[in-house]
Design an enzyme around this catalytic site. Structure first.
Site, PDB file in Angstrom:
ATOM      1  N   ASP A 102       0.836  -1.213   0.000  1.00 22.03           N
ATOM      2  CA  ASP A 102       0.000   0.000   0.000  1.00 22.03           C
ATOM      3  C   ASP A 102       0.866   1.257   0.000  1.00 22.03           C
ATOM      4  O   ASP A 102       2.058   1.221   0.279  1.00 22.03           O
ATOM      5  CB  ASP A 102      -0.910   0.010   1.230  1.00 22.03           C
ATOM      6  CG  ASP A 102      -0.111  -0.080   2.520  1.00 22.03           C
ATOM      7  OD1 ASP A 102       0.919  -0.789   2.521  1.00 22.03           O
ATOM      8  OD2 ASP A 102      -0.493   0.551   3.507  1.00 22.03           O
ATOM      9  N   GLU A 103       0.219   2.354  -0.316  1.00 21.23           N
ATOM     10  CA  GLU A 103       0.761   3.691  -0.124  1.00 21.23           C
ATOM     11  C   GLU A 103       2.132   3.931  -0.764  1.00 21.23           C
ATOM     12  O   GLU A 103       3.028   4.492  -0.151  1.00 21.23           O
ATOM     13  CB  GLU A 103       0.798   4.018   1.378  1.00 21.23           C
ATOM     14  CG  GLU A 103      -0.598   4.064   1.962  1.00 21.23           C
ATOM     15  CD  GLU A 103      -0.645   4.392   3.450  1.00 21.23           C
ATOM     16  OE1 GLU A 103      -1.589   5.097   3.841  1.00 21.23           O
ATOM     17  OE2 GLU A 103       0.233   3.949   4.206  1.00 21.23           O
ATOM     18  N   VAL A 104       2.280   3.521  -2.012  1.00 21.59           N
ATOM     19  CA  VAL A 104       3.488   3.886  -2.748  1.00 21.59           C
ATOM     20  C   VAL A 104       3.386   5.370  -3.104  1.00 21.59           C
ATOM     21  O   VAL A 104       2.335   5.849  -3.523  1.00 21.59           O
ATOM     22  CB  VAL A 104       3.622   3.026  -4.019  1.00 21.59           C
ATOM     23  CG1 VAL A 104       4.656   3.622  -4.979  1.00 21.59           C
ATOM     24  CG2 VAL A 104       4.000   1.601  -3.648  1.00 21.59           C
TER      25      VAL A 104
END
Ligand SMILES: *[C@@H]1O[C@H](CO)[C@@H](O)[C@H](O)[C@H]1NC(C)=O
Ligand SMILES: *[C@@H]1O[C@H](CO)[C@@H](O)[C@H](O)[C@H]1NC(C)=O
Ligand SMILES: *[C@@H]1O[C@H](CO)[C@@H](O)[C@H](O)[C@H]1NC(C)=O
Length: 620
Positions: A389-391
């Site tokens: 997640d959350e690149v």
């Protein structure tokens, strides 16, 4: 000689203790009577009539209501008798008929059960693990036998998503003997049966013994969802092994079956990878804040005995950083980029930043070694969480090495679409590396919702047969329908109901933290995966749910109060999937919280004790 002296002292102490209970019990002017039926039944506190026998609160709680003191309430039909039988642990015997493969597990589980009974004693000795039971003077109690018969048919000794966790429990009264029969397909079901058995009994203060509902029929109690999880993050703050063990104890008391261990993140790398000692040397907060492989294996086994799969998450390609800085000095180049970079808000969602270096082939060699040791610690792995997640694309897009590499691969552009494609390629390679590390056995991957799972492109980036998507966005997010329409299996962890870190003070800046307000147990309880899925057509794709305890603001101090008893509300939602809402569960919830405390879990108090003693009188 020494032994005898010790024995004399012990007897004197016990006698004094027992006298005190008798005084407290018999001199109380109160009695508790069960009034009403079904979900409306309540123990009502009244002044006792002179010369009539009193019923204690503990006695009333066992026999009052459709589900008595059971948590989670069975999903099957339940018949509870209205009589109680007092007995002593000394007169408890068992007959275990199970396949050899699970004999050891069953015996350990039985020992845990017996220990739970000792914990019901108000003077349980936590250091010795013993309870100072006395022998009741009444022979009809002292000589009463409790005979427990357990049978299991399958030899399954590892939990999978298709494991049968059902059990049936019968308690049959007879003069001089109460017989308990637990029948299950698997060890995991039988273990749940023992858990339920421990809940239909409690402490009797009048005779310093135990009491059990004298007749019980629970016919094939079966969980609504196969995945009932709790995620704990040990990177933002380290959580010691014994505190994780206590968390597993608490999970088992509420029939949660998956401990999702978010071991690493950008903040710290607290697990020892033998072939890559620099990971923890650079990445652990200190040499004491580190999980040794044997400790990890110990926790996996600790969970298994309690019916819990311990599942690792090695979050990537974002949420890495500390622990990955040693590449250059080993001649491997930068394994991660943007590590601890400031101003953090430009490169990640919270400090400290860091993402894997997609341009560096050596990064994949290191990742394989990490996976190899992880599979050894957790083996065999049937579910693996890849995080994912959350690149932050700006991190990669401001790193020269990556920008140059991007122009040599794919469509050669620096567009968002190309970055997404390379992220997806990374994910596919990570999946294959994990399969290699797992001796060629393909585990099912779990991945958080992120931009990779959105944008109408999830099916082009991820294979629905390989991945389950864990949804952490709001429970009304349109992504839910899109994922289900694309035939993905899903696990719900919507932050607006199942993030247990919400509702405290901010830790970046002032005010309250990002996902405030605090989520009460009622909201946790009422959050229904089926409702969020919308249509019955998708129920088969809903594997279950999970609460997440992100650890920016918690470590072993305060962990229990944040997790419990809210985690138990989750447990009942996922086991029973009740059609009624929290109101119908409140009395049992408050009781279950007391039971968790008796078992050494510092679960938060929900109400004044007056409400516990005056059931149903605290509604607004
Ligand atoms: C893979 O196979 C090797 C050789 O049989 C064995 O030593 C190792 O434990 C296996 N690893 C896993 C993760 O099962
Ligand atoms: C990456 O940076 C270039 C300018 O250097 C810009 O044109 C491009 O849009 C950026 N890509 C993304 C995904 O932000
Ligand atoms: C979801 O619920 C929130 C809060 O009630 C609301 O503000 C938002 O508009 C809703 N979103 C959708 C997609 O319905």
């Amino acid at each position: 000689m020494k032994l005898i002296v010790t024995w004399c002292v012990a007897v004197l102490l016990l006698a004094a203790g027992a006298a005190a209970y008798v005084e407290m019990g018999l001199e109380s002017p109160w009695t508790f009577n069960c009034e009403g039926t079904g979900d409306d039944a309540r123990c009502v506190k009244k002044e006792a009539e002179p010369d009539l026998p009193v019923q204690t609160l503990n006695q009333c709680k066992l026999i009052c209501g459709s589900y008595g003191p059971l948590w989670p309430r069975p999903s099957a039909s339940v018949t509870l008798g209205s009589g109680l039988q007092q007995f002593t642990v000394a007169k408890m015997t068992d007959l275990i008929v199970v396949p050899e493969e699970v004999g050891g597990l069953m015996r350990e589980s039985m020992a845990i059960f017996r220990n739970h009974l000792d914990m019901y004693h108000p003077d349980y000795n936590w250091i010795e693990g013993t309870a100072p039971w006395t022998v009741p003077t009444d022979p009809s109690i002292a000589d009463h036998n409790l005979y427990i018969q357990i049978s299991v048919t399958e030899e399954v000794d590892r939990l999978s998503l298709s494991t049968d966790e059902s059990y049936s429990l019968d308690i049959v009264p007879a003069p001089g003997i109460t017989t308990v029969v637990i029948v299950a397909q698997t060890f995991f079901g039988a273990r749940h049966g023992l858990e339920s058995l421990s809940q239909v009994m409690n402490y009797n203060e009048e005779n310093d013994c135990l009491q059990i509902i004298d007749s019980v029929v629970i016919d094939k109690d079966n969980p609504a969802f196969p995945y009932r999880g709790l995620a704990i993050d040990t990177s933002r703050n380290y959580i010691p092994v014994k505190d994780i063990e206590r968390t597993l104890d608490a999970m088992s008391s509420t029939k949660l079956n998956t401990f999702h261990w978010h071991i690493t993140d950008s903040h710290s790398f607290p697990v020892m990878i033998n072939s890559l000692p620099k990971m923890h040397q650079y990445g652990a907060y200190s040499s004491r804040e580190l999980y040794h492989p044997d400790e990890v294996r110990g926790l996996v086994e600790y969970g298994r005995v309690r019916g819990i799969r311990v599942m690792p998450e090695i979050d990537a390609p974002a949420h890495v950083g500390n622990g990955w800085q040693w590449g250059p000095q080993e001649g491997l180049g930068d394994l991660a980029v943007c590590v601890n970079q400031e101003p953090w808000a430009s490169y990640c969602v919270e400090p400290p930043c860091g993402q894997l270096n997609l341009a560096n082939e050596n990064m994949y060699d290191v990742l394989l070694k990490v996976y190899q040791e992880i599979t050894h610690m957790f083996q065999p792995v049937d579910l693996i969480h890849f995080g994912g997640d959350e690149v932050n694309l700006n991190c990669w897009n401001t790193t020269d090495e990556i920008v140059e590499w991007m122009q040599t691969v794919g469509d050669g552009t620096l567009s968002e679409g190309h970055y997404m494609q390379e992220w997806s390629n990374f994910q596919n390679r990570a999946f294959d590396l994990f399969t290699d590390a797992n001796n060629g056995t393909q585990a099912t991957g779990i991945i958080w919702t992120s931009t990779l799972t959105e944008q109408g492109g999830v099916d082009s980036f991820l294979d629905k047969d390989k991945y389950i998507i864990q949804i952490w966005s709001a429970g009304n997010d349109t992504i839910i329908k899109e994922l289900l329409e694309n035939e993905f299996r899903v696990i719900f962890s919507n932050y607006d109901a199942w993030y247990f870190d919400c509702g405290f003070g901010a830790w970046v800046g002032e005010g309250n933290n990002w996902c405030s307000p605090y989520i009460g147990w009622q909201k946790v309880y009422d959050n229904s995966p089926h409702e969020m899925a919308g249509s019955q057509d998708y129920y088969d794709q809903v594997i279950g749910g999970e609460a997440a305890m992100w650890s920016e603001q918690v470590d072993q101090v305060g962990l229990d109060a944040k997790l419990w008893p809210r985690g138990a509300a989750l447990g009942e939602r996922l086991w029973s999937n009740p059609s009624s809402s929290w109101e119908a569960a409140e009395v049992r919830m408050v009781h279950h919280r007391q039971r968790m405390v008796q078992r050494g879990v510092a679960a938060e108090r929900l109400q004044p004790k007056w409400c516990f003693q005056n059931e149903g009188l605290c509604y607004a």
